[in-house]
Design a protein around this motif. Structure first.
Motif, PDB file in Angstrom:
ATOM      1  N   GLN A  56      48.592  14.261  41.149  1.00 27.72           N
ATOM      2  CA  GLN A  56      48.640  14.693  42.539  1.00 27.72           C
ATOM      3  C   GLN A  56      49.983  14.325  43.179  1.00 27.72           C
ATOM      4  O   GLN A  56      50.578  15.127  43.907  1.00 27.72           O
ATOM      5  N   GLY A  57      50.460  13.127  42.885  1.00 28.65           N
ATOM      6  CA  GLY A  57      51.751  12.696  43.415  1.00 28.65           C
ATOM      7  C   GLY A  57      52.894  13.585  42.952  1.00 28.65           C
ATOM      8  O   GLY A  57      53.780  13.936  43.737  1.00 28.65           O
ATOM      9  N   LYS A  58      52.880  13.980  41.676  1.00 32.15           N
ATOM     10  CA  LYS A  58      53.917  14.876  41.142  1.00 32.15           C
ATOM     11  C   LYS A  58      53.870  16.233  41.843  1.00 32.15           C
ATOM     12  O   LYS A  58      54.919  16.822  42.159  1.00 32.15           O
ATOM     13  N   LEU A  59      52.657  16.726  42.072  1.00 33.24           N
ATOM     14  CA  LEU A  59      52.489  18.001  42.755  1.00 33.24           C
ATOM     15  C   LEU A  59      53.092  17.948  44.164  1.00 33.24           C
ATOM     16  O   LEU A  59      53.858  18.835  44.566  1.00 33.24           O
ATOM     17  N   ILE A  60      52.759  16.898  44.900  1.00 31.95           N
ATOM     18  CA  ILE A  60      53.256  16.757  46.273  1.00 31.95           C
ATOM     19  C   ILE A  60      54.772  16.604  46.283  1.00 31.95           C
ATOM     20  O   ILE A  60      55.466  17.208  47.120  1.00 31.95           O
TER      21      ILE A  60
END
Length: 244
Positions: A56-60
């Motif tokens: 999720q962090g990579k996506l954001i």
């Protein structure tokens, strides 16, 4: 489990234990009951919380880097966010939240937490929380990060009450979820939601089946699998797919 009263939960698991019936809870918090904790055929099956938080962090981080001019509303180079969490004491909540934000920071993006609120994994609770938070922070919010899709959807419904996240890019606050459920994917297609992380339900179902057969056959729960046993939790290694 839907039922939360400790005495009722204790009675339910006592019945399973007496009859030697295996119990597998999927994506749940560990029940706070002796009948569950002392029963060697009762487990909680969960996906890798750390991995999902990182994904999720990579996506954001990717979305921010590609859309910084529109996301960074005050041009201060910092992502101001609200995070909506599941149950506060849940390891699932703690790891997803921690690694989502740390991954964003590790990618070179500064962040500022405007608010952190527990919404118990529930859409309506998240909706109520975000309704109040929007009145307090309004256009200062540059992103809403949710521990799951259900709460992300609740956040979007709250924003829509104020005329936001209805297709107009100038009146959209990026909302990120996690799970990749169909409703979330539909909202992403419509431009109401910014992104989520898909975790394959078939992988989870296969893990549940294998653990169930092992327990039924009086074998170690994770025998002949790549699953990781951590106390009463069985952790499923997952390949996460960003959707945006």
């Amino acid at each position: 489990m839907v039922e939360k009263r400790k005495d009722v939960v204790e009675e339910i698991f006592s019945k399973f234990k007496i009859k030697n019936i295996p119990v597998i809870l999927i994506a749940a918090d560990i029940p706070e009951t002796d009948a569950f904790s002392t029963y060697n055929k009762a487990f909680v099956l969960i996906s890798d919380a750390v991995g999902s938080g990182i994904a999720q962090g990579k996506l954001i981080a990717d979305i921010w880097k590609n859309n910084k001019t529109t996301m960074d509303k005050n041009n201060d180079g910092t992502l101001q966010y609200i995070i909506i969490k599941g149950k506060e004491t849940s390891p699932y909540t703690i790891e997803r939240s921690r690694y989502s934000i740390s991954t964003i920071n590790n990618s070179g993006i500064k962040t500022q937490e405007l608010a952190s609120v527990p919404a118990e994994w529930d859409k309506e609770e998240a909706k109520n929380m975000v309704s109040s938070l929007f009145l307090k922070y309004g256009n200062k919010i540059e992103s809403i990060i949710s521990n799951n899709d259900a709460m992300a959807i609740g956040a979007i419904e709250a924003l829509q009450k104020y005329g936001y996240n209805m297709g107009d890019k100038l009146k959209t606050i990026p909302v990120f979820g996690l799970d990749g459920i169909d409703e979330a994917k539909d909202l992403i297609k419509k431009g109401y939601m910014t992104g989520t992380v898909f975790q394959d339900p078939v992988t989870i179902a296969n893990a549940a089946y294998t653990v169930g057969i092992n327990l039924f056959s009086d074998k170690i729960s994770t025998k002949d699998t790549n699953l990781k046993l951590n106390g009463k939790e069985i952790i499923i290694p997952m390949v996460y797919e960003p959707i945006y």
